[in-house]
Design a protein around this motif. Structure first.
Motif: not given
Length: 291
Positions: A158-182
Motif C-alpha cells: 500500500n502507501e508504505a511500498l509506494m513511498r519506498m518506490v518514490a524514494l528510489v525514483c525521486i531520490d535515487g534514479v533521477l538525480p544519481l542514475g540507474t547505478n545509484f546504489v553502488p
C-alpha cells in the motif's frame, strides 16, 4: 496544538503535483497505492464498514490511540512531515497547489540547482533512516536495520511500498542514475559531515547509536539489495521515469538532472503517504479493539 489524525487525512489533497507523481509511478507496483483522502472514507475502504455509527466509533477510537504519545503515531507523522519540510527550497507553497493537466517546467529552471551527488546520497540515506525510525515507532520495535530490511522485503505494501518506490525514483534514479546504489556505496567510504544537513539535524536525536553516521550507513547497506532489485526488475532509468511523468510535466531530455531538483522542492510524497500509512495502522487497530 498538533492536528488530529482525522484532520490530517481530511486535508490530504485529492489532486496536486504529489498525487500526480505518485499515480505516474504506479507502473512500478500496479494497483498498490490508492489515494485515500477523508478519514471516514479511509475507514470504509480499509475495513469495509459502511454504517455511520460504527464508522464514528472507529474514528473516536483511532483518535484516542493517536493522542496517546506512547503509541508512537504522532512521532511517525512528525518524522514524515519533517523530512519533506527540509526538502523545500523554491516555490513550495505555489507548486503544491492543484495544477492543470499540463505543467510547464521551463520557467522554473532558473530557480533550481541540482544537488551535488554527495549531498543527494546523504539525503537518500537519511530518508531511509527516517523510514526505519517511523516504522519502528509505529510497530513498537527497537531500531534494527536488519529487521527493517526484512519487513521491507516481506511486509511493505500500500502507501508504505509506494513511498519506498518514490524514494528510489525521486531520490535515487533521477538525480544519481540507474547505478545509484553502488554510487552511494562508494560515497559511504567517505565519512561525510552530516552536522549541517537539516534532515540529519531533525532526526539525529531519534538515533540511539553513538555512531550516528555509521548507523545511517548500515541502514542503507541493509536495504541496498532491495533497491537495486527494484530498479533492475522495473527497468528504471531517468528516461523511463521521465516518460511516465511527461503527461503533466514538460521537460526536455537534456534537462533530466533538473527534474529531480524540481520534484524535491515541489512534492511532499513522504508526508502524504506517511500520513496515510499512520492512518491505516490506526484504523486497523481501532477496528480490532472495538469489534
Amino acid at each position: 496544538m498538533a492536528k488530529s489524525i482525522v484532520d490530517l487525512v481530511d486535508n490530504l489533497p485529492a489532486d496536486n503535483i504529489t498525487v500526480k507523481v505518485l499515480k505516474a509511478l504506479d507502473f512500478i507496483v500496479p494497483g498498490e497505492w490508492e489515494n485515500l483522502v477523508g478519514f471516514d472514507n479511509a475507514i470504509s475502504q480499509i475495513t469495509g464498514e459502511t454504517k455511520p455509527k460504527k464508522i464514528k466509533k472507529i474514528r473516536k477510537q483511532a483518535e484516542k490511540l493517536y493522542d496517546d504519545k506512547e503509541n508512537g503515531y504522532q512521532t511517525a507523522v512528525w518524522i514524515y512531515q519533517t523530512l519533506d519540510t527540509t526538502d523545500k527550497a523554491v516555490g513550495a507553497a505555489a507548486l503544491a497547489n492543484k495544477i492543470g493537466n499540463s505543467f510547464s517546467f521551463i520557467p522554473f529552471l532558473k530557480e533550481l540547482t541540482p544537488k551535488a551527488d554527495t549531498l543527494q546520497s546523504i539525503d537518500l540515506k537519511i530518508k531511509l533512516v527516517a523510514e526505519l525510525i517511523a516504522y519502528s515507532k509505529l510497530n513498537g520495535l527497537t531500531l534494527s536495520p536488519q529487521k527493517f530490511a526484512a519487513s521491507l522485503r516481506e511486509n511493505y505494501q500500500n502507501e508504505a511500498l509506494m513511498r519506498m518506490v518514490a524514494l528510489v525514483c525521486i531520490d535515487g534514479v533521477l538525480p544519481l542514475g540507474t547505478n545509484f546504489v553502488p554510487k552511494i556505496e562508494n560515497d559511504i567510504t567517505q565519512r561525510e559531515n552530516l552536522e549541517n544537513n537539516p534532515a540529519f539535524s531533525a532526526v539525529s536525536k531519534l538515533i540511539p547509536s553513538s555512531d550516528k553516521t555509521g548507523f545511517i550507513n548500515d541502514s542503507f547497506k541493509a536495504v541496498d539489495e532491495w533497491m537495486a532489485k527494484l530498479t533492475d526488475s522495473a527497468g528504471l532509468t531517468r528516461e523511463s521515469i521521465a516518460s511516465h511523468l511527461s503527461n503533466f510535466i514538460d521537460i526536455a531530455d537534456d534537462k533530466l538532472d533538473y527534474l529531480a531538483a524540481f520534484l524535491d522542492t515541489s512534492t511532499n510524497y513522504f508526508e502524504h503517504t506517511g500520513i496515510q500509512t499512520v492512518a491505516r495502522k490506526l484504523i486497523k487497530e481501532a477496528y480490532k479493539e472495538i469489534d
